[in-house]
Design an enzyme around this catalytic site. Structure first.
Site, PDB file in Angstrom:
ATOM      1  N   GLY A  68       2.585   2.787  10.814  1.00  0.00           N
ATOM      2  CA  GLY A  68       2.399   1.989  12.257  1.00  0.00           C
ATOM      3  C   GLY A  68       2.202   0.278  11.718  1.00  0.00           C
ATOM      4  O   GLY A  68       2.758  -0.137  12.630  1.00  0.00           O
ATOM      5  N   ASN A  93      -2.394  -6.140   5.169  1.00  0.00           N
ATOM      6  CA  ASN A  93      -2.334  -7.329   4.372  1.00  0.00           C
ATOM      7  C   ASN A  93      -3.190  -8.581   4.393  1.00  0.00           C
ATOM      8  O   ASN A  93      -3.108  -8.946   5.780  1.00  0.00           O
ATOM      9  CB  ASN A  93      -0.930  -7.687   4.184  1.00  0.00           C
ATOM     10  CG  ASN A  93       0.074  -6.555   4.091  1.00  0.00           C
ATOM     11  OD1 ASN A  93       0.007  -5.684   3.228  1.00  0.00           O
ATOM     12  ND2 ASN A  93       0.970  -6.491   5.145  1.00  0.00           N
ATOM     13  N   HIS A  97      -7.013  -1.954  15.070  1.00  0.00           N
ATOM     14  CA  HIS A  97      -6.980  -1.278  13.702  1.00  0.00           C
ATOM     15  C   HIS A  97      -6.898  -2.222  12.606  1.00  0.00           C
ATOM     16  O   HIS A  97      -7.888  -2.436  11.589  1.00  0.00           O
ATOM     17  CB  HIS A  97      -6.195  -0.144  13.772  1.00  0.00           C
ATOM     18  CG  HIS A  97      -6.267   0.685  12.447  1.00  0.00           C
ATOM     19  ND1 HIS A  97      -6.856   1.988  12.416  1.00  0.00           N
ATOM     20  CD2 HIS A  97      -5.763   0.623  11.431  1.00  0.00           C
ATOM     21  CE1 HIS A  97      -6.898   2.592  11.358  1.00  0.00           C
ATOM     22  NE2 HIS A  97      -6.130   1.423  10.563  1.00  0.00           N
ATOM     23  N   GLU A  98      -5.742  -2.940  12.628  1.00  0.00           N
ATOM     24  CA  GLU A  98      -5.478  -3.832  11.470  1.00  0.00           C
ATOM     25  C   GLU A  98      -6.350  -4.840  11.295  1.00  0.00           C
ATOM     26  O   GLU A  98      -6.660  -5.268  10.297  1.00  0.00           O
ATOM     27  CB  GLU A  98      -3.922  -4.199  11.530  1.00  0.00           C
ATOM     28  CG  GLU A  98      -2.845  -3.084  11.638  1.00  0.00           C
ATOM     29  CD  GLU A  98      -2.855  -1.871  10.581  1.00  0.00           C
ATOM     30  OE1 GLU A  98      -3.677  -2.122   9.631  1.00  0.00           O
ATOM     31  OE2 GLU A  98      -2.766  -0.736  11.130  1.00  0.00           O
ATOM     32  N   GLU A 145       0.841  -1.116   0.063  1.00  0.00           N
ATOM     33  CA  GLU A 145      -0.037  -0.229   0.119  1.00  0.00           C
ATOM     34  C   GLU A 145       0.830   1.269  -0.018  1.00  0.00           C
ATOM     35  O   GLU A 145       1.929   1.268   0.703  1.00  0.00           O
ATOM     36  CB  GLU A 145      -0.912   0.049   1.120  1.00  0.00           C
ATOM     37  CG  GLU A 145      -1.896   1.093   1.109  1.00  0.00           C
ATOM     38  CD  GLU A 145      -2.798   1.179   2.257  1.00  0.00           C
ATOM     39  OE1 GLU A 145      -2.673   0.494   3.412  1.00  0.00           O
ATOM     40  OE2 GLU A 145      -3.871   2.042   2.255  1.00  0.00           O
ATOM     41  N   MET A 147       0.323  -2.526   8.770  1.00  0.00           N
ATOM     42  CA  MET A 147      -0.473  -2.769   7.601  1.00  0.00           C
ATOM     43  C   MET A 147      -1.286  -4.008   7.556  1.00  0.00           C
ATOM     44  O   MET A 147      -0.798  -5.172   7.653  1.00  0.00           O
ATOM     45  CB  MET A 147       0.774  -2.920   6.379  1.00  0.00           C
ATOM     46  CG  MET A 147       0.047  -3.176   4.977  1.00  0.00           C
ATOM     47  SD  MET A 147      -0.771  -1.730   4.508  1.00  0.00           S
ATOM     48  CE  MET A 147      -1.983  -2.635   3.438  1.00  0.00           C
ATOM     49  N   GLU A 185     -10.076   4.048   6.093  1.00  0.00           N
ATOM     50  CA  GLU A 185      -9.288   4.331   7.242  1.00  0.00           C
ATOM     51  C   GLU A 185     -10.193   5.190   8.097  1.00  0.00           C
ATOM     52  O   GLU A 185     -10.078   5.038   9.498  1.00  0.00           O
ATOM     53  CB  GLU A 185      -8.185   5.250   6.710  1.00  0.00           C
ATOM     54  CG  GLU A 185      -7.222   4.492   5.902  1.00  0.00           C
ATOM     55  CD  GLU A 185      -6.595   3.280   6.490  1.00  0.00           C
ATOM     56  OE1 GLU A 185      -6.683   3.264   7.838  1.00  0.00           O
ATOM     57  OE2 GLU A 185      -6.043   2.398   5.771  1.00  0.00           O
TER      58      GLU A 185
HETATM   59 ZN    ZN Z   1      -5.845   1.738   8.447  1.00  0.00          ZN
END
Ligand code: ZN
Length: 876
Positions: free
Chosen positions: A271, A275, A307-308, A131, A273, A330
């Protein structure tokens, strides 16, 4: 791997969006991995959009093309054209298979985008970051999020050097190869955009846990890290399990693969990712251990893990049609994380933290030359749009929508959103449509929030009519112009409110409720509340119900009433912030000290209140940051703001009293525990705040406390807090404490980052000399983003009085480092350059120096990333 491309490429515009002419149904990827060079073999199964007649165009940057074949026939140089990062082939038939083999160079990749090496050549490992547009650095592909593809990935490498081979999706076999090599295959059953592709290869250890989803799937949760830190992953594993359970309960979302990998790296631009099936984390948001991790960092690990993980649905299963829709994943995912963290911890403390961040990071962005809407309409480099506006303001917009629909309505809307868009690349319109449709409400007016930059100013005026026993609240809105958007429309602004009587009791409003939401959706509107016996004090924007700046001419005693009695923890803090801000302005303008007295005395009273949560008390005792204070001024003089804020805090300290502070400090020290529960964390937070106030009144005593605390500290929270007090107050004990910290944590990168950061925060002119000295430290390197952030980022973006030297040396120094850094890592350079944001509002001497430094930078040959930031900075 530096990207010194076109200096002024034409911008990409939302208005120019066209669906892809070619889709990729399936991709078979094979990697022969090596540190200096790796080879990537790819087989694309192509589908043409029958409505379009365009040649096949694939993105590819810095790829050494070794072989190319279409439907098994090798193409010679006349059969394709690879130029300006695009591979173009004419006359490709629908259903064709394009095969390419390319060579790439992981160890030379300092931009940390595409395939790169983390750590040393001898011991490090390989990983990818795709990304937003990193996949084009790995192989030829339509690198855009609306091309969704099924991946089969085979990795081959030396077994000794790369014992662990990982890619996203489910494992589909592994085995030995001749010459000490081995292979592993992964198949991802879910079509995904290429920005969610990932692989990892190297010597890693794992923690593993079996997890059963609410819908009965067995999932192996596996966290991977280098051998020396694998024991620091237990906390993250627990947090991951909490996040998964939470998403099942709160949103009915289950995990959907048989295995979920998480990998920690010390070399990462962001921070973490998301994937698919293979999250990759900056180590600072994954590793945790009592000796080196602060309470705030523990919470950050939990938040980022959440979050991820939440992206698996908000981002992966439903992805973005184009990068203009970035906030679709996001903003929504930040919001989901905020809800999760609030549920796991204290909701009001979480809200205070998040709003403080919004004000510190997003409001300045919205008020300066880099201002952009949550959905930008154009960009030159998409990596520059992973901003506080897209993330934090984006989350506030989702929060407003959720508030509008209520918890059940929002859940209904989210269910429909996931149902309608699963497996699709969606837009913000799709999101609002689903939420609205599920509730029979037209949410289209809220779209204006996504397209309009700038922070709205909301002003309120109350009028009490004693004869009619009614209270009228008049609200007005105005959004100042931003670059490229001179005229602003009124937005729907939900204002959650309550009315307090002069004794601090809440008044019943509509149908006996004590809270109500009114929506201002025109420029000005009045709201009448009947049956009000006495002139009330309104508590407005409760819980920060909209991302606006509120102006209401409260009398200081009214704010004191809210600070003392409001039932909304956030608004209590807000009342304290307002009072502090007014006290600051009185002091600045030499206009008496009414607010100062009310602020200080009210807090002094609350200081002794046994029932108040110590963590909330710590926050109440903290005035707005220097960045926030500067936000409201013109001709900003950061040195003066720092001095005034120090005086303000000294006044507060003296009203609480040195004796009371010292006594509270001793009591908190006596109770100290190294536990991580909320109560212990709250005590540490207050202890730190008390020490910071005491040092302003009685430095020798506070410094002695701090030195003793540093000696005995059983947690990193206590150790770092005491070190910060010593260093920032210029204590005689600081030098030795720093040396001991450095020795103790010499081998721990994350702990060393804090050692750099704490020194980058020393206030005023001496900061720069310290930064220069630290740059010469053997542990400093421009190649590691965390280290750069710890030293240069903390100084330039988090220490206004240290950065904004009146002689302009700070600006010139930063500009020189940016040019150097840009050659290594354009993303990190561009982010650091935002330290110049707000230069137009500086007082004239600094303004001219800052302008000259930025203009000097603009004349150099820069990456597209840095060129865009610097260019916008000068335009605004
Ligand atoms: Zn995010």
């Amino acid at each position: 791997m530096t990207a010194r491309d076109e200096q002024t490429p034409s911008p990409i515009r939302l208005a120019d969006y066209r669906p892809p002419a070619w889709a990729v149904e399936r991709i078979e990827l094979e990697f022969d991995l090596g540190i200096d060079t790796s080879e990537v073999h790819s087989r694309l199964h192509l589908r043409r959009d029958p409505a379009q007649d365009a040649p096949l165009r694939l993105d590819g940057e810095g790829l050494e093309l070794l072989a190319i074949a279409l439907d098994g026939q090798p193409l010679d140089a006349s059969g394709y054209c690879y130029r300006d990062n695009v591979l173009e082939i004419d006359r490709v038939a629908d259903g064709s298979v394009l095969e390419t083999r390319v060579r790439i160079r992981p160890a030379a990749n300092t931009a940390l985008e595409g395939l790169y090496l983390s750590g040393s050549r001898e011991r490090g490992f390989l990983l990818t970051q795709c990304e937003a547009e990193g996949f084009r650095h790995i192989t030829f592909f339509p690198d855009r999020p609306d091309v969704l593809t099924r991946y089969t990935v085979t990795l081959r490498a030396d077994r000794e050097r790369f014992p662990v081979l990982l890619a996203g999706g489910n494992p589909d076999g592994a085995g030995a190869l001749p010459d000490g090599r081995h292979w592993a295959r992964f198949v991802d059953p879910y079509p995904k955009p290429c920005y969610l592709f990932a692989l990892v290869a190297g010597r890693l250890e794992k923690l593993e846990r079996d997890y059963v989803t609410a819908d009965g799937r067995h999932v192996a949760l596996v966290i991977w890290a280098e051998p020396d830190v694998i024991e620091c992953c237990h906390y993250a594993m627990d947090a991951l399990e909490r996040a998964m359970r939470w998403d099942e309960r709160a949103y009915g979302r289950n995990f959907d693969l048989d295995v979920f990998h998480v990998v920690a790296t010390h070399d990462f631009n962001m921070g973490a990712m998301e994937n698919k099936g293979l999250n990759i984390f900056n180590a600072k948001y994954l590793l945790a251990d009592p000796d080196t991790t602060t309470d705030d960092e523990y919470r950050a690990v939990e938040a980022v893990i959440g979050h991820e993980y939440f992206h698996n649905w908000s981002g992966n299963r439903v992805t973005c049609r184009d990068w203009f829709q970035l906030s679709l994943k996001e903003g929504l995912t930040v919001f989901r994380e905020q809800q999760f963290s609030a549920d796991m911890n204290s909701p009001s403390l979480k809200r205070i933290d998040d709003v403080a961040l919004l004000r510190r990071a997003q409001f300045p962005e919205d008020a300066g030359p880099l201002a952009h809407p949550v959905r930008p309409s154009q960009y030159s480099e998409i990596n520059n749009f992973y901003t506080a506006t897209v993330y934090e303001k984006g989350s506030e917009l989702v929060r407003m929508l959720a508030g509008r629909l209520g918890p059940e309505g929002f859940r209904r809307g989210m269910d429909l959103y996931f149902e309608r868009n699963d497996g699709r690349a969606a837009t913000l319109e799709d999101f609002l449509a689903a939420l609205g449709l599920a509730n029979g409400i037209d949410l289209a007016p809220y779209l204006a929030w996504y397209g309009q930059a700038g922070t709205p100013r909301l002003s309120g005026e109350g009028h009490y009519d004693a004869a009619a026993r009614s209270y009228t609240l008049t609200l007005r809105q105005h959004t100042p112009p931003t670059p490229g958007q001179p005229d602003k429309q009124p937005l729907p602004i939900p204002v959650k409110l309550a009315l307090f009587d002069p004794d601090g009791r809440m008044l019943p409003l509509h149908e006996g409720a004590t809270e109500q939401v009114v929506v201002l959706d025109t420029q000005e509107q009045s709201f009448v509340f009947p049956g009000v016996e006495r002139a009330p004090v309104p508590s407005l924007l409760r819980g920060f119900s909209a991302p606006v700046v509120l102006d209401y001419a409260y009398a200081p005693v009214e704010l004191a009433l809210l600070l003392t009695h409001d039932t909304d923890g956030f608004n209590r803090w807000e009342a304290a912030q307002q009072l502090a801000w007014r006290a600051y302005m009185e002091m600045r303008d030499g206009r008496g000290h009414e607010a100062l007295t009310v602020w200080g005395d009210t807090l002094a009273r609350l200081f002794d209140q046994a029932t108040l949560d110590p963590a909330l008390l710590a926050d109440l005792l903290t005035p707005p940051s220097e960045v926030e204070l500067a936000e409201r001024e013109t001709d900003v003089d950061p040195a003066r703001i720092h001095a005034l804020r120090q005086t303000l805090q000294r006044e507060l300290a003296s009203r609480v009293g040195a004796a009371a502070l010292a006594e509270r400090y001793r009591a908190l020290t006596a109770q100290a525990s190294d536990a991580l529960d909320a109560a212990s964390q709250a005590q540490r937070r207050l202890k730190r705040r008390v020490l910071e106030l005491l040092v302003l009144l009685d430095a020798p005593t506070a410094q002695a406390f701090a030195a003793a605390q540093f000696d005995r500290a059983a947690t990193m929270t206590d150790r770092l807090a005491s070190l910060a007090v010593l260093v920032r107050s210029g204590a005689p004990q600081a030098t030795e404490a720093l040396a001991r910290y450095r020795t103790r944590h010499a081998d721990n990168a994350l702990a060393l980052d804090k050692w750099f950061a704490v020194q980058a925060q020393i206030p005023g002119e001496p900061a720069l000399a310290r930064v220069r000295a630290l740059e010469a430290d053997s542990k400093f390197t421009l190649k590691n983003p965390n280290r750069v952030q710890a030293l240069l980022g903390t100084w330039a973006r988090g220490n206004p009085s240290g950065f904004h030297r009146v002689d302009g040396e700070g600006y010139r120094f930063l500009a020189a480092r940016l040019a150097e850094l840009d050659a290594l890592n354009p993303q990190v350079a561009a982010r650091l350059a935002t330290a110049f944001n707000g230069w137009q509002r500086l007082e004239p001497t600094r303004r001219e120096q800052a302008r000259a430094a930025v203009a000097g930078l603009a004349e150099q040959s820069l990456s597209r990333n840095l060129a865009e930031i610097v260019g916008n900075m000068l335009k605004g």
